[in-house]
Structures are given as structure tokens and as C-alpha cells.
Motif scaffolding. Structure first.
Motif: not given
Length: 103
Positions: A47-50, A69-72
Motif C-alpha cells: 500500500l505504501a508503494v501504491g 501505510v496507515f490503511a495497511g
């Protein structure tokens, strides 16, 4: 070092089946939680890469990286707690079955 012959008193005692089952169960539980940790890290990283890719496309510096990052992290924690609750419920059901059957 010389190996003791077949009838030697130096041979280790065979492991009891109950002890072996407990040891194997502990290994399985450990590998299950290790895989949860790896999955948690992978979800956060993906999710950070996305988010980084989306920030590059939209020009919104660190916004989507942080959101990713927070959502992941939040999703991984939710999944982790769900799995732990399910494991606790199945463990409680197993103990209830043992006490019902008198084992």
C-alpha cells in the motif's frame, strides 16, 4: 564419535507421543504467527508503494504514501485481531468439548 550399538543403554529415551504433539503444535502456532507478521509487513509495503505511485501521478507529495501505510496497518491489525479472536473461540470450544466428554 562412535555411535552406541542398537541395544546400548546410552540411547536416548523415545519421546512420548503427547510431548511430540505439543512440540509440533507449538511449531505450527509459531509459524502461523510468523506468517501473519510477514503478511502484515507485505500489506503495508504494497500500500505504501501504491501510494507512492499515486502521489507521483497526482503530484500530492506524501499524502497517499501516508494514507497507504496507515490503511495497511489498520487493515492488518483488524485481520490479526479477527484471526486471534477466531483462534481463541475455537480453543474455548475445544476445551468445552473436552470437559463435556470427560477427557
Amino acid at each position: 564419535m562412535r555411535q552406541p550399538y542398537r541395544g546400548s543403554a546410552n540411547r536416548p529415551e523415545p519421546e512420548a507421543p503427547e510431548e511430540r504433539a505439543v512440540r509440533l503444535y507449538a511449531k505450527a502456532a509459531g509459524s502461523e504467527f510468523a506468517s501473519l507478521g510477514i503478511a502484515m509487513g507485505l500489506v503495508i509495503a504494497l500500500l505504501a508503494v501504491g501510494g507512492n505511485w499515486l502521489d507521483g501521478r497526482l503530484g500530492t507529495a506524501p499524502l497517499f504514501v501516508l494514507l497507504g501505510v496507515f490503511a495497511g496497518f489498520a487493515g492488518s491489525c483488524y485481520s490479526l485481531f479477527g484471526r486471534l479472536a477466531a483462534r481463541r473461540a475455537s480453543s474455548a470450544a475445544d476445551k468445552a468439548d473436552e470437559t463435556d466428554t470427560g477427557a
